[in-house]
Design a protein around this motif. Structure first.
Motif, short mmCIF file in Angstrom:
data_model
loop_
_atom_site.label_atom_id
_atom_site.label_comp_id
_atom_site.label_asym_id
_atom_site.label_seq_id
_atom_site.Cartn_x
_atom_site.Cartn_y
_atom_site.Cartn_z
N PRO A 110 0.64 -1.16 -0.20
CA PRO A 110 -0.11 0.13 0.09
C PRO A 110 0.81 1.43 0.24
O PRO A 110 0.34 2.40 -0.20
CB PRO A 110 -0.82 -0.11 1.13
CG PRO A 110 -0.16 -1.12 2.29
CD PRO A 110 0.69 -1.81 1.23
N SER A 111 2.14 1.21 0.35
CA SER A 111 3.05 2.33 0.29
C SER A 111 4.44 1.93 0.28
O SER A 111 4.76 0.67 0.66
CB SER A 111 2.91 3.03 1.69
OG SER A 111 3.47 2.22 2.94
N MET A 112 5.32 2.82 0.29
CA MET A 112 6.70 2.48 -0.04
C MET A 112 7.20 1.97 1.34
O MET A 112 8.10 1.00 1.69
CB MET A 112 7.68 3.51 -0.40
CG MET A 112 7.25 3.95 -1.80
SD MET A 112 8.22 5.69 -2.45
CE MET A 112 9.86 4.97 -2.62
N TYR A 113 6.63 2.64 2.45
CA TYR A 113 7.29 2.24 3.63
C TYR A 113 6.86 0.72 4.11
O TYR A 113 7.74 0.04 4.66
CB TYR A 113 6.48 3.24 4.83
CG TYR A 113 7.13 4.88 4.53
CD1 TYR A 113 8.28 4.97 4.91
CD2 TYR A 113 6.24 5.58 4.29
CE1 TYR A 113 8.65 6.24 4.91
CE2 TYR A 113 6.65 6.69 4.15
CZ TYR A 113 7.97 7.11 4.16
OH TYR A 113 8.50 8.45 4.19
N ALA A 114 5.51 0.47 3.80
CA ALA A 114 5.15 -0.92 3.88
C ALA A 114 6.01 -2.06 3.04
O ALA A 114 6.42 -3.05 3.52
CB ALA A 114 3.84 -1.28 3.65
N LEU A 174 11.93 -7.56 6.86
CA LEU A 174 11.39 -8.86 7.49
C LEU A 174 11.99 -10.34 6.44
O LEU A 174 12.58 -11.23 7.14
CB LEU A 174 10.01 -9.01 7.61
CG LEU A 174 9.36 -8.13 8.68
CD1 LEU A 174 7.89 -7.97 8.58
CD2 LEU A 174 9.65 -8.58 10.11
N ALA A 175 11.88 -9.89 5.24
CA ALA A 175 12.32 -11.08 4.45
C ALA A 175 13.87 -11.14 4.70
O ALA A 175 14.39 -12.44 4.55
CB ALA A 175 11.78 -10.88 2.94
N THR A 176 14.66 -10.08 4.64
CA THR A 176 16.14 -10.19 4.56
C THR A 176 16.44 -10.54 6.04
O THR A 176 17.36 -11.60 6.01
CB THR A 176 16.63 -8.69 4.43
OG1 THR A 176 15.95 -8.19 3.11
CG2 THR A 176 18.04 -8.59 4.59
N THR A 177 15.79 -10.35 6.98
CA THR A 177 16.18 -10.86 8.38
C THR A 177 16.17 -12.36 8.34
O THR A 177 16.78 -12.93 8.96
CB THR A 177 15.43 -10.03 9.38
OG1 THR A 177 15.43 -8.72 9.61
CG2 THR A 177 15.61 -10.69 10.80
N TYR A 178 14.80 -12.90 7.84
CA TYR A 178 14.63 -14.25 7.80
C TYR A 178 15.77 -14.94 7.11
O TYR A 178 16.04 -15.81 7.42
CB TYR A 178 13.01 -14.36 7.11
CG TYR A 178 12.74 -15.91 7.04
CD1 TYR A 178 12.88 -16.78 8.26
CD2 TYR A 178 12.22 -16.58 5.93
CE1 TYR A 178 12.66 -18.30 8.01
CE2 TYR A 178 11.82 -18.00 5.89
CZ TYR A 178 12.17 -18.70 7.04
OH TYR A 178 11.68 -19.79 6.80
N TYR A 213 8.68 -3.67 -8.89
CA TYR A 213 7.52 -3.56 -9.87
C TYR A 213 6.83 -2.20 -9.45
O TYR A 213 6.12 -1.62 -10.37
CB TYR A 213 6.63 -4.57 -10.12
CG TYR A 213 6.97 -5.39 -11.16
CD1 TYR A 213 6.14 -5.08 -12.58
CD2 TYR A 213 8.03 -6.35 -11.38
CE1 TYR A 213 6.67 -5.81 -13.76
CE2 TYR A 213 8.39 -6.93 -12.66
CZ TYR A 213 7.63 -6.62 -13.92
OH TYR A 213 8.10 -7.28 -14.94
N GLN A 214 6.41 -1.86 -8.23
CA GLN A 214 5.72 -0.76 -7.80
C GLN A 214 6.45 0.72 -7.80
O GLN A 214 5.76 1.49 -8.36
CB GLN A 214 5.19 -1.13 -6.54
CG GLN A 214 3.89 -2.18 -6.46
CD GLN A 214 3.14 -2.38 -5.19
OE1 GLN A 214 3.14 -3.39 -4.48
NE2 GLN A 214 2.54 -1.54 -4.65
N TYR A 215 7.78 0.38 -7.26
CA TYR A 215 8.37 1.57 -6.90
C TYR A 215 9.60 1.73 -7.59
O TYR A 215 10.46 2.85 -7.55
CB TYR A 215 8.47 1.78 -5.26
CG TYR A 215 7.19 1.85 -4.54
CD1 TYR A 215 5.99 2.69 -4.62
CD2 TYR A 215 6.87 0.72 -3.77
CE1 TYR A 215 4.92 2.76 -4.14
CE2 TYR A 215 5.47 0.39 -3.28
CZ TYR A 215 4.51 1.53 -3.35
OH TYR A 215 3.57 1.42 -2.54
N GLY A 216 10.10 0.85 -7.96
CA GLY A 216 11.67 0.76 -8.50
C GLY A 216 12.59 0.50 -7.41
O GLY A 216 12.24 0.82 -6.13
#
Length: 361
Positions: free
Chosen positions: A220-224, A231-235, A270-273
């Motif tokens: 929904p936003s760049m911050y999200a 989170l994915a990187t930490t995992y 794809y959404q924000y570059g």
């Protein structure tokens, strides 16, 4: 929205990450002779192969999205894939072909992309002459299935997915095994051993990620988006450092960590570059050459150190020298073979394919 002619920065950077993880996984034993912590730090670096497989699935979706011309699309796809993989792999293997009939026999068998020995543990099934080639056996099978699926035009991804999932799932249903799919060895021969292995599902996962990235807006936003990436990187780091329950190629931890990292970054781009570090994308550009050349770099470094250096920190010196050789070999190999020779063959074959047929009266 990206066109299919553009390179995605996130994919290039992840290729670079995957290549370096595999390199350090193989260099870790030398480093560990001086710094034992290296064995723990890089012990799960083989996760780079799982990440490579998912990237391959993603790229197949990305480059074939608008390829709905049946046989023509199939031929073009297979020509491009064959020209990209075959010449570099064959040449890299010839560098270590050996000086005996047994070694040359192993070399020629490697060129067929067949499992070296189906009695060995899955998913590797023994190793070809150039040991990293075991993963290219899976790539070859996957691209062959893709070429077949392209015959079905707009239904290509459905056919591809059903084909792979069926071949992996049906033997498991018939045989009662309580171990991960990728570790099961049914004893099947040839390409069937590869097609029925759970590693094939990672390619399907990459296609699924491609579909989500291209067709959906998850953030929904760049911050999200950045929160999910963190989170994915930490995992991914958590699993790479060995804190998971089921490490290993094709197993849940490696697959899940690779899936979420690729999904989070590709959807965000794809959404924000996205603009990842240029060094990582540069490594990603030559990642295939790095993958093929790093065993040669390590082998040469070990020989030179064992013969000419007997001082302190031989392990670290070997690893540093191997990295230097790998970088030099990879850049040269990329220019000469991965780009030079492969593109030359591709142009020749594609021009021949598109050459107009003159009717003879």
């Amino acid at each position: 929205m990206h066109s299919t002619n553009e390179k995605l920065n996130s994919i290039q950077s992840l290729r670079g990450l995957a290549a370096m993880l595999v390199v350090m996984f193989h260099f870790r034993t030398d480093l560990a002779t001086d710094f034992p912590v290296a064995n723990w730090l890089f012990a799960q670096g083989a996760i780079g192969v799982d990440l490579f497989f998912m990237i391959s699935g993603f790229i197949v979706y990305y480059v074939t999205l608008n390829e709905n011309n049946g046989m023509k699309s199939s031929k073009i796809f297979l020509i491009k894939r064959i020209c990209r993989i075959f010449p570099p792999y064959f040449i890299a293997t010839l560098f270590i072909a050996g000086n005996s009939w047994d070694k040359w026999s192993s070399t020629f068998r490697s060129f067929s992309f067949l499992p070296a020995d189906i009695t060995q543990a899955a998913p590797y099934f023994g190793y070809p002459r150039l040991f990293v080639g075991w993963s290219l056996n899976y790539e070859f099978v996957f691209y062959t299935i893709c070429g077949f699926a392209l015959l079905f035009r707009k239904h290509k991804y459905t056919v591809l997915t059903v084909f792979i999932v069926s071949f992996v799932a049906l033997p498991r249903l018939v045989n009662d095994y309580g171990i991960p799919l990728s570790n099961i060895n049914y004893g099947y021969h040839g390409y069937l051993a590869l097609t029925t292995n759970g590693m094939m599902l990672e390619f399907v996962a990459g296609i699924f990620i491609g579909y989500i990235a291209v067709n959906m807006k998850l953030y929904p936003s760049m911050y999200a988006g950045w929160a999910v990436i963190c989170l994915a990187t930490t995992y991914f780091i958590y699993i790479t450092l060995g804190f998971g329950n089921t490490p290993g190629n094709g197993n849940y931890d490696f697959a899940a960590a690779s899936f979420f990292l690729l999904l989070s970054l590709s959807c965000y781009e794809y959404q924000y570059g996205i603009n990842p570090p240029k060094l990582l994308t540069s490594i990603g550009t030559i990642s295939f050459s790095i993958y093929l050349m790093h065993p040669h770099g390590l082998s040469l470094a070990r020989k030179l150190i064992s013969r000419h250096y007997h001082g302190s920190f031989t392990g670290v010196t070997t690893a540093i020298l191997a990295l230097i050789f790998t970088a030099l070999f990879s850049m040269a190999f990329y220019k000469l073979f991965e780009i030079g020779l492969s593109n030359y063959l591709r142009r020749k074959l594609l021009n021949k394919l598109h050459k107009p047929v003159i009717a003879v009266s």
